[in-house]
Design an enzyme around this catalytic site. Structure first.
Site, mmCIF file in Angstrom:
data_model
loop_
_atom_site.group_PDB
_atom_site.id
_atom_site.type_symbol
_atom_site.label_atom_id
_atom_site.label_comp_id
_atom_site.label_asym_id
_atom_site.label_seq_id
_atom_site.Cartn_x
_atom_site.Cartn_y
_atom_site.Cartn_z
ATOM 1 N N GLY A 15 1.000 -1.388 0.685
ATOM 2 C CA GLY A 15 0.354 0.339 0.026
ATOM 3 C C GLY A 15 0.684 1.329 -0.183
ATOM 4 N N THR A 41 5.776 -7.054 3.280
ATOM 5 C CA THR A 41 5.196 -8.611 3.157
ATOM 6 C C THR A 41 5.303 -9.079 2.106
ATOM 7 O OG1 THR A 41 3.939 -7.370 5.579
ATOM 8 C CG2 THR A 41 4.151 -10.246 4.148
ATOM 9 N N CYS A 42 4.266 -8.748 1.578
ATOM 10 C CA CYS A 42 3.990 -9.541 0.002
ATOM 11 C C CYS A 42 5.300 -9.864 -0.483
ATOM 12 C CB CYS A 42 3.048 -8.712 -0.863
ATOM 13 S SG CYS A 42 3.155 -9.076 -2.426
ATOM 14 N N GLY A 280 -2.682 -16.126 13.400
ATOM 15 C CA GLY A 280 -3.379 -15.177 12.644
ATOM 16 C C GLY A 280 -2.566 -14.277 12.583
ATOM 17 N N ASP A 321 -3.494 -3.452 5.367
ATOM 18 C CA ASP A 321 -3.566 -4.563 6.590
ATOM 19 C C ASP A 321 -3.286 -3.450 7.557
ATOM 20 O OD1 ASP A 321 -3.202 -6.250 4.577
ATOM 21 O OD2 ASP A 321 -1.986 -7.833 5.998
ATOM 22 N N HIS A 456 -13.106 -26.039 -25.856
ATOM 23 C CA HIS A 456 -13.014 -27.867 -24.801
ATOM 24 C C HIS A 456 -11.350 -28.660 -25.651
ATOM 25 C CE1 HIS A 456 -14.315 -32.090 -24.366
ATOM 26 N NE2 HIS A 456 -13.987 -32.595 -25.195
HETATM 27 P P1 FAD Z 1 2.734 -3.884 4.404
HETATM 28 O O1 FAD Z 1 2.820 -5.307 3.016
HETATM 29 O O2 FAD Z 1 3.075 -5.935 5.180
HETATM 30 O O3 FAD Z 1 3.704 -3.411 4.476
HETATM 31 C C1 FAD Z 1 4.045 -2.825 5.678
HETATM 32 C C2 FAD Z 1 5.729 -1.987 5.492
HETATM 33 O O4 FAD Z 1 5.776 -1.317 6.801
HETATM 34 C C3 FAD Z 1 6.135 -3.300 6.313
HETATM 35 O O5 FAD Z 1 7.577 -3.264 5.122
HETATM 36 C C4 FAD Z 1 7.073 -3.049 6.902
HETATM 37 O O6 FAD Z 1 8.884 -3.167 7.730
HETATM 38 C C5 FAD Z 1 6.618 -1.522 7.600
HETATM 39 N N1 FAD Z 1 6.412 -0.482 8.895
HETATM 40 C C6 FAD Z 1 6.133 -1.175 9.409
HETATM 41 N N2 FAD Z 1 5.961 -0.753 10.584
HETATM 42 C C7 FAD Z 1 6.760 0.170 10.465
HETATM 43 C C8 FAD Z 1 7.226 1.799 11.250
HETATM 44 N N3 FAD Z 1 6.453 2.018 12.550
HETATM 45 N N4 FAD Z 1 8.057 3.444 10.511
HETATM 46 C C9 FAD Z 1 8.142 2.493 9.756
HETATM 47 N N5 FAD Z 1 8.510 1.043 8.664
HETATM 48 C C10 FAD Z 1 7.581 0.458 8.686
HETATM 49 N N6 FAD Z 1 -1.649 -11.851 -0.031
HETATM 50 C C11 FAD Z 1 -2.815 -11.838 -1.236
HETATM 51 O O7 FAD Z 1 -3.003 -11.283 -2.130
HETATM 52 N N7 FAD Z 1 -1.932 -12.693 -2.061
HETATM 53 C C12 FAD Z 1 -1.505 -14.092 -1.495
HETATM 54 O O8 FAD Z 1 -0.907 -15.109 -1.902
HETATM 55 C C13 FAD Z 1 -1.206 -13.394 0.005
HETATM 56 N N8 FAD Z 1 0.189 -14.532 0.344
HETATM 57 C C14 FAD Z 1 0.399 -14.160 1.431
HETATM 58 C C15 FAD Z 1 1.625 -15.501 2.449
HETATM 59 C C16 FAD Z 1 1.682 -14.784 3.574
HETATM 60 C C17 FAD Z 1 2.703 -15.894 4.125
HETATM 61 C C18 FAD Z 1 1.300 -13.598 4.311
HETATM 62 C C19 FAD Z 1 1.898 -13.442 5.899
HETATM 63 C C20 FAD Z 1 1.371 -12.437 3.262
HETATM 64 C C21 FAD Z 1 -0.013 -12.967 2.151
HETATM 65 N N9 FAD Z 1 -0.960 -11.506 1.998
HETATM 66 C C22 FAD Z 1 -0.981 -12.310 0.282
HETATM 67 C C23 FAD Z 1 -1.062 -10.356 2.113
HETATM 68 C C24 FAD Z 1 -0.311 -9.716 1.868
HETATM 69 O O9 FAD Z 1 1.313 -9.236 2.105
HETATM 70 C C25 FAD Z 1 -0.909 -8.364 2.604
HETATM 71 O O10 FAD Z 1 -1.905 -8.135 2.755
HETATM 72 C C26 FAD Z 1 -0.025 -7.181 1.642
HETATM 73 O O11 FAD Z 1 1.378 -7.403 2.439
HETATM 74 C C27 FAD Z 1 -0.413 -5.674 3.271
HETATM 75 O O12 FAD Z 1 0.577 -4.697 2.664
HETATM 76 P P2 FAD Z 1 0.556 -3.270 3.121
HETATM 77 O O13 FAD Z 1 1.161 -1.919 2.654
HETATM 78 O O14 FAD Z 1 -0.555 -2.995 4.421
HETATM 79 O O15 FAD Z 1 1.403 -3.682 4.445
#
Ligand code: FAD
Length: 468
Positions: A15, A41-42, A280, A321, A456
């Protein structure tokens, strides 16, 4: 040091990266703060490395079937260390790629962990704030004073972390992040959990030759997914050799890394080389000091936002997330882009959280869009529905005469003939459901499916030939 930005983004995951680059493309001066590795995470410990491991583990089934197609091979061996190292190398490449894309977009990458000083100021430190004296603004690392950023707007995109349950010995166990760091795999692993991450890793490890026991507290896998589809996945996993034990929870884990004993609540003991806790995830909010900015949370569990991704503080937004709405990468990306388009691009828009397709990359794979049968019953009542299904062994498994049966299922509203949900369990389910999602989003009826000429021979032709 103090810096002013139009936008400070906390977290360079799915995001945050999407929002930062999109906002910069409209001319905003943007800083993105990342405490760990760019990609989130992704890219680093989720979707991408996981899917590569899925591909790697699927060879087991292909090799098992090969003889029936006339292929004969000598002894086939697998080196998990090579696969894990290659996956890490690909993650490193993508991490660098994302850093380069930020540079190209003109976004300033600020390394470190951000926390709020007030609603427009963020301190960036070398360690997350909860690991230090929370009342201090100074960084404990000698010679590295915190950098203070000021922003007209701040976007919280900090994602989530795996939850470690309060079980005696939980500190000896892995969470999903840890699996990507392994150099080799043990002979036997216990997985605790029934969700998509637990099931995916059970199948990955099983495919890579690890003996897997999965402990499930309830009586079925994949809560929240269509029950019949979840049962089809279970059937395939068990036929593939995974030992799934329902109504089983760990009471204690003893031993040392590499030689653990799980004692279940019924007193059974299982010796294994590793335990994965997949019970979770929760938004990583503690280190943010949200109180300092006046940002409200749901009891510290998530950040509520309105349809424009705004928190209760009008110039602070949250996506992905951290908001715990739909925890999937494409949703976080779209929320980030919608925020930037609306605020900086003069193109106001809101994310449509309905009809989000999703998949479980288990073996067999499950994918779904729209309502499960249970959700549809809750909405329309059992009389208000028609459920069409096909369950069969696909042609690819005819010669091996083994392997899981596929499930294709249409959940249809009786009064309107509209397809409310599509479920599939089987090979390439995710690829097929992604396309079905377009039709469902356009309001397709069962008659529209029936009117479509079959392709098919394919598995998904059954979606357009299901009897009424
Ligand atoms: P994130 O991608 O988690 O990014 C957050 C970032 O913020 C991280 O890099 C973290 O280090 C950083 N951060 C945190 N706190 C701070 C702070 N205070 N200061 C600076 N940096 C900070 N989704 C799918 O759509 N398909 C899938 O197949 C799928 N498989 C998955 C498999 C696993 C094992 C896991 C754990 C998740 C999976 N997901 C999947 C879910 C997906 O990864 C997440 O929904 C997505 O990455 C969320 O994006 P985000 O930007 O909210 O957070």
């Amino acid at each position: 040091m103090s810096d002013h930005f139009d936008l400070i983004v906390l977290g360079a995951g799915s995001g945050g990266l999407a929002a930062a680059k999109r906002a910069a493309s409209y001319g905003a001066r943007v800083a993105i703060v990342e405490g760990d590795r760019v990609g989130g995470t992704c890219v680093i410990r989720g979707c991408v490395p996981k899917k590569l491991l899925v591909y790697g583990s699927a060879y087991k089934h292909l090799l098992a079937d090969a003889a029936s197609y006339g292929w004969s091979m000598g002894e086939v061996r697998h080196d998990a260390g090579t696969l894990l190292a290659n996956v890490r190398a690909e993650v490193d490449r993508l991490n660098q790629l994302h850093i380069g894309l930020l540079e190209k977009a003109g976004v300033e990458l600020v390394r470190g962990w951000g926390h709020f000083l007030d609603s427009r100021s963020v301190a960036v430190t070398a360690t997350p704030a909860t690991l230090r004296d929370q009342s201090s603004e100074s960084d404990p690392a000698p010679g590295s004073p915190p950098r203070i950023l000021r922003g007209e707007r701040i976007l919280i995109a900090v994602g989530g972390r795996p939850t470690r349950p309060l079980i005696q010995g939980a500190e000896h166990c892995w969470v999903s992040d840890d699996l990507f760091l392994l150099e080799s795999l043990p002979e036997r692993v216990v997985i605790v959990g029934a969700g998509f991450i637990a099931c995916e890793f059970a199948c990955i490890l099983n495919g890579l030759g690890v003996q897997v026991t999965q402990l499930v507290r309830g009586d079925h896998l994949l809560r929240g997914f269509d029950l019949e589809a979840a049962h089809a996945v279970q059937e395939g996993m068990e036929a593939g050799g995974i030992d799934i034990r329902f109504a089983h929870s760990p009471a204690q884990i003893a031993g040392e890394p590499g030689a653990l004993v799980v004692t279940t609540q019924s007193g059974e003991q299982i010796a294994c080389g590793g335990v994965l806790l997949a019970t979770g995830r929760h938004p990583y909010l503690e280190p943010l000091h949200l109180d300092a900015a006046g940002v409200a949370t749901d009891n510290g569990r998530r950040i509520p936002v309105d349809r424009n991704q705004a928190t209760n503080v009008p110039h602070i937004y949250a996506v992905g997330d951290a908001t715990d709405v739909i925890n999937l990468t494409p949703v976080a990306v779209d929320e980030g882009r919608a925020f930037a388009d609306s605020v900086y691009g003069g193109k106001p828009r809101q994310v449509n959280h309905d009809l989000v397709a999703s998949a479980v990359f288990s073996q067999p794979e499950l994918a779904t869009v729209g309502l499960s049968e249970e959700e549809a019953i809750a909405r329309c009542g059992p009389e208000g529905l028609r459920v069409h299904r096909a369950r069969f062994r696909p042609m690819a498994q005819a010669l091996p005469a083994r392997g899981p049966r596929v499930l294709l299922k249409l959940v249809v509203e009786a009064a309107t003939d509209r397809v409310l949900g599509v479920q599939m369990v089987g090979e390439h389910a995710a690829e097929i459901i992604q396309m079905a999602a377009i039709a469902i989003g356009m309001g397709a009826t069962k008659a529209d499916f029936d009117r479509t000429m079959a392709l098919h021979p394919s598995v998904s032709e059954e979606f357009v030939t299901m009897a009424n």
